[in-house]
Design a protein around this motif. Structure first.
Motif, PDB file in Angstrom:
ATOM      1  N   ASN A  90     -13.933 -10.785  27.005  1.00 46.81           N
ATOM      2  CA  ASN A  90     -14.006  -9.866  28.141  1.00 46.81           C
ATOM      3  C   ASN A  90     -13.532  -8.466  27.754  1.00 46.81           C
ATOM      4  O   ASN A  90     -14.104  -7.455  28.182  1.00 46.81           O
ATOM      5  CB  ASN A  90     -13.158 -10.393  29.298  1.00 46.81           C
ATOM      6  N   THR A  93     -16.268  -6.669  25.956  1.00 48.77           N
ATOM      7  CA  THR A  93     -17.300  -6.182  26.874  1.00 48.77           C
ATOM      8  C   THR A  93     -16.872  -4.871  27.524  1.00 48.77           C
ATOM      9  O   THR A  93     -17.658  -3.919  27.628  1.00 48.77           O
ATOM     10  CB  THR A  93     -17.585  -7.233  27.960  1.00 48.77           C
ATOM     11  N   LYS A  96     -16.969  -2.043  25.014  1.00 41.29           N
ATOM     12  CA  LYS A  96     -18.355  -1.653  24.755  1.00 41.29           C
ATOM     13  C   LYS A  96     -18.865  -0.758  25.890  1.00 41.29           C
ATOM     14  O   LYS A  96     -19.571   0.235  25.648  1.00 41.29           O
ATOM     15  CB  LYS A  96     -19.228  -2.902  24.641  1.00 41.29           C
ATOM     16  N   THR A  97     -18.485  -1.105  27.118  1.00 41.66           N
ATOM     17  CA  THR A  97     -18.879  -0.286  28.269  1.00 41.66           C
ATOM     18  C   THR A  97     -18.281   1.108  28.164  1.00 41.66           C
ATOM     19  O   THR A  97     -18.944   2.113  28.479  1.00 41.66           O
ATOM     20  CB  THR A  97     -18.427  -0.957  29.574  1.00 41.66           C
ATOM     21  N   ALA A 155     -22.836  -4.740  31.206  1.00 36.04           N
ATOM     22  CA  ALA A 155     -21.584  -5.498  31.299  1.00 36.04           C
ATOM     23  C   ALA A 155     -21.756  -6.722  32.198  1.00 36.04           C
ATOM     24  O   ALA A 155     -21.194  -7.787  31.937  1.00 36.04           O
ATOM     25  CB  ALA A 155     -20.474  -4.593  31.836  1.00 36.04           C
ATOM     26  N   SER A 158     -22.920 -10.045  30.696  1.00 31.71           N
ATOM     27  CA  SER A 158     -21.987 -10.870  29.919  1.00 31.71           C
ATOM     28  C   SER A 158     -21.308 -11.948  30.769  1.00 31.71           C
ATOM     29  O   SER A 158     -20.549 -12.764  30.234  1.00 31.71           O
ATOM     30  CB  SER A 158     -20.918  -9.982  29.279  1.00 31.71           C
TER      31      SER A 158
END
Length: 747
Positions: A90, A93, A96-97, A155, A158
């Motif tokens: 998490n 993710t 990455k966002t 996001a 995921s």
């Protein structure tokens, strides 16, 4: 006035091609100007004289490049059941966002990593990424918003719950569909009223031309005059409303003149000379109401008022020039098919039909028989509707008032659950310690003082500027941003500022969107009475000139106040108390938009005076020409009730179309204006006004002799025009046919 307009109407009728060409040329020039103009500047929203604005100004000086009023977005993450946002997958993710947001647009100023900036809730189930932009929400490019949405979608794929809040997703509400619905309903009402496609089409055509010129002109001058893209919103709504109204009044009077046996050109002249005079003065009251918005001293509101006032001026000019020109093109098709058939058979057409009492006549006679009962029912009914206004709470709606199925509302709820309700509207406290001997000590003292204020949930560490003489603190309230409790927190912090300055020399200022909303509400509240006094006072003087009376303008002003307060009561009942909320899709009752009272006063006052001037002018005209006061009331309703009813239904339809909007502010405005027009047109103008005039009798038209001599005689009811035309109208018509320009060379 009436004589000049009579001549103008006849001139426009005869030289119809020339007049129509002028208006088409103006529309083309305005359209070309709008198409070639550079985009509007979208100047930042400012509220001079408020503490929140002063703090923003300090931030721009001490934190250059930060753009304190830039748009923001919160991408809120919720972990699946049994997981934490700190779990490796998490966390990856989210990070990455963060990278996607940083690279998504050149308009991004900063993106805060929640794992470094304290953006993870205590139970580790919720986290949010705060993104700040270099420009305001209305200036954001579509590609920037698209990048924000795409980051959230990626996001979400995921397995996390991801919602986006903040003002970065705000855009100008799309109102095209509602405008089309309003125009369609207007067309149906006009068709029923006139029984002729041509007569119904004329008001719609001229209103669209007027709005087209007005909006194109605003767009063309946007850069030169510093107008934002929001300026045209009010102009479009009001321009469409009054454009239809004014054309409706003149076309109706034209048909009435034809029914009395006038030739077409003469009927056009008389229609513009009489109904056109009423249109001019009704337009002046609207202009006064809209231009008066400048007293609030909020630049954006002032520009909206002036732009809308300019559009009203265009609507008036079109009504007294283009309408008679188009009537010249229309021929007898402006009459209903029934009347045209009757005319072919040699019948008297509408003249015969009008001998029968119509609905307006029957209603006026009913009111005249029972004026006290009707007056009491009308006043008590509006008084009952006005009662909820006593508990009016002003504020600006936040994302918590959005529909529950929107991402902004879902993000709001996630933030409230994870970080507390105050996290949705953090306060920004600016500590200007430039005058302090120990800036850091002063800032720390300010931080501790704020921490001790009742209702404060947390205070962030101070963030200093490069000169270390100014700091920013983020304060989270325990309460939701739009609540009265949060307003109290802001006031308590500001109350502590005086003691801080006397002890340390540092100045403490509270700002941020929540504080800005509070200051706007206060400023609008403070300006309400001066604005009301200005608008009602000037309009009273204007109506006194029009009606040559003291009591008629006083009645008009008091009736308007009653209808506006009743409409505010209805708005409070639905949007603040939640009565009938499901009917209007109000999911979260809350404070009433702070701009609503002044906005309603400005818009509804103008429209109400339209109905007052048109309806009562016919009564005054009949009284001046020798009818008894009671009979004059009946005559006014005989000729005006149907038209005023049609105009009111059209306006209600236009405004009610906005109730279906997903934006709570637009929904509230649509409901408020629609119910206000209903109260004013049908209860005040059509019920209370005739009852009061019946009780006053001749006293209604009394004016002290000295004041009568002092006031200019504008002859709105056409008394001078009627005297001028009576003896030798046939001779003058024949002479004017030989000399087409005679009308405009002799006043």
């Amino acid at each position: 006035m009436a004589t000049f307009l009579y001549k103008l109407g006849r001139f426009a009728f005869r030289r119809r091609r020339f007049v129509a060409l002028i208006w088409v040329a103006l529309l083309a020039v305005a359209g070309v100007g709008a198409a070639t103009a550079s985009p509007p500047s979208n100047d930042s929203f400012s509220i001079p004289g408020t503490e929140a604005q002063k703090a923003f100004d300090v931030l721009e000086q001490r934190f250059p490049g930060g753009n304190a009023q830039g748009a923001t977005a919160r991408v809120v993450f919720r972990a699946p059941a049994g997981e934490k946002m700190t779990d490796a997958a998490n966390k990856a993710t989210v990070q990455k966002t963060v990278r996607e947001l940083q690279s998504g647009s050149d308009e991004v100023a900063s993106v805060a990593d929640p794992y470094k900036a304290g953006g993870v809730s205590k139970d580790k189930t919720t986290a949010y990424v705060l993104t700040s932009y270099k420009v305001s929400a209305m200036e954001l490019e579509d590609k920037t918003r698209d990048a924000l949405k795409e980051a959230g979608e990626d996001a979400r794929a995921s397995g996390l719950t991801v919602e986006i809040g903040g003002d970065a997703l705000e855009q100008m509400p799309e109102t095209g569909a509602t405008e089309i619905i309003g125009i369609a309903i207007s067309a149906v009402v006009l068709l029923i009223t006139f029984g002729s496609l041509v007569a119904a089409g004329l008001p719609l055509l001229t209103a669209i031309i007027g709005v087209g010129i007005g909006i194109s002109g605003i767009t063309a001058l946007a850069t030169t005059l510093g107008l934002s893209s929001t300026t045209s919103t009010l102009a479009m709504m009001i321009g469409l409303a009054v454009g239809i109204d004014y054309a409706l009044f003149i076309v109706s009077r034209y048909r009435a003149e034809l029914a009395e046996g006038q030739e077409r050109e003469e009927a056009a002249g008389r229609a513009v000379g009489t109904a056109g005079s009423a249109v001019v003065f009704a337009g002046l009251t609207v202009v006064i109401a809209l231009a008066g918005l400048a007293v609030v001293n909020i630049p954006m509101l002032s520009k909206m008022g002036f732009a809308a006032a300019g559009t009203v001026v265009i609507a008036v000019l079109i009504a007294i020039s283009l309408i008679p020109a188009l009537l010249g093109f229309a021929g007898n098709k402006v009459l209903s098919r029934k009347v045209r058939k009757a005319a072919k058979k040699g019948a008297e057409g509408e003249a015969a039909g009008e001998e029968k009492p119509n609905a307006g006549t029957r209603w006026a006679r009913f009111v005249l028989r029972r004026p006290v009962t009707v007056l009491l029912v009308g006043v008590l009914g509006l008084g009952a509707a006005a009662l909820p206004a006593a508990s009016l709470e002003l504020g600006l709606p936040d994302d918590g008032s959005q529909p529950t199925d929107t991402t902004k509302r879902k993000a709001y709820d996630l933030m409230s659950d994870g970080f507390g309700p105050g996290s949705n509207g953090p306060l920004m406290v600016v500590v200007d310690a430039k005058g302090s001997d120990d800036p850091k000590g002063a800032v720390e003292q300010a931080r501790q003082t704020i921490h001790d204020v009742d209702g404060v949930a947390s205070v962030s560490p101070a963030r200093f500027n490069k000169g270390n003489d100014t700091a920013m603190l983020t304060v989270i309230s325990k309460y939701k941003p739009s609540s009265v409790d949060t307003e109290d927190v802001v006031h308590h912090i500001r109350d502590e500022a005086a003691s801080l300055k006397s002890g340390t020399g540092a100045e403490m200022l509270v700002t941020g969107q929540t504080a800005m909303n509070i200051d706007i509400s206060q400023k609008l509240n403070d300006a309400l009475l001066p604005y009301l006094g200005l608008v009602v006072g000037l309009a009273f003087l204007l109506l006194m000139v029009v009606f040559r009376s003291l009591l008629v303008p006083l009645k008009a002003a008091l009736g308007f106040l009653l209808s506006v307060v009743a409409a505010l009561g209805a708005v409070v009942a639905v949007f603040q108390w939640g009565w009938g909320g499901s009917l209007f899709n109000v999911e979260e009752p809350g404070p009433i938009m702070s701009m609503m009272p002044i906005f309603m006063i400005g818009v509804v006052f103008g429209l109400a005076m339209d109905y007052e001037v048109f309806l009562v002018t016919r009564m005054r005209e009949a009284y001046v020409h020798g009818e008894r006061p009671g009979q004059a009331v009946v005559t006014g309703f005989k000729h005006g009730a149907r038209v005023v009813t049609a105009a009111a239904v059209i306006m209600m339809s236009v405004f009610a179309g906005f109730i279906g909007s997903s934006e709570s502010m637009v929904k509230m405005i649509g409901f408020g204006l629609a119910i206000a027009v209903f109260f004013d047109a049908f209860i005040v103008r059509m019920t209370i006004v005739p009852a009061v005039l019946a009780l006053l009798g001749k006293a209604a038209w009394w004016l002290p002799r000295w004041l009568d001599k002092a006031l200019p005689n504008v002859d709105v009811e056409g008394e001078g025009l009627r005297k001028q035309l009576a003896p030798d109208s046939a001779v003058r018509v024949e002479r004017d046919e030989r000399d087409p320009d005679a009308d405009l060379t002799r006043v």
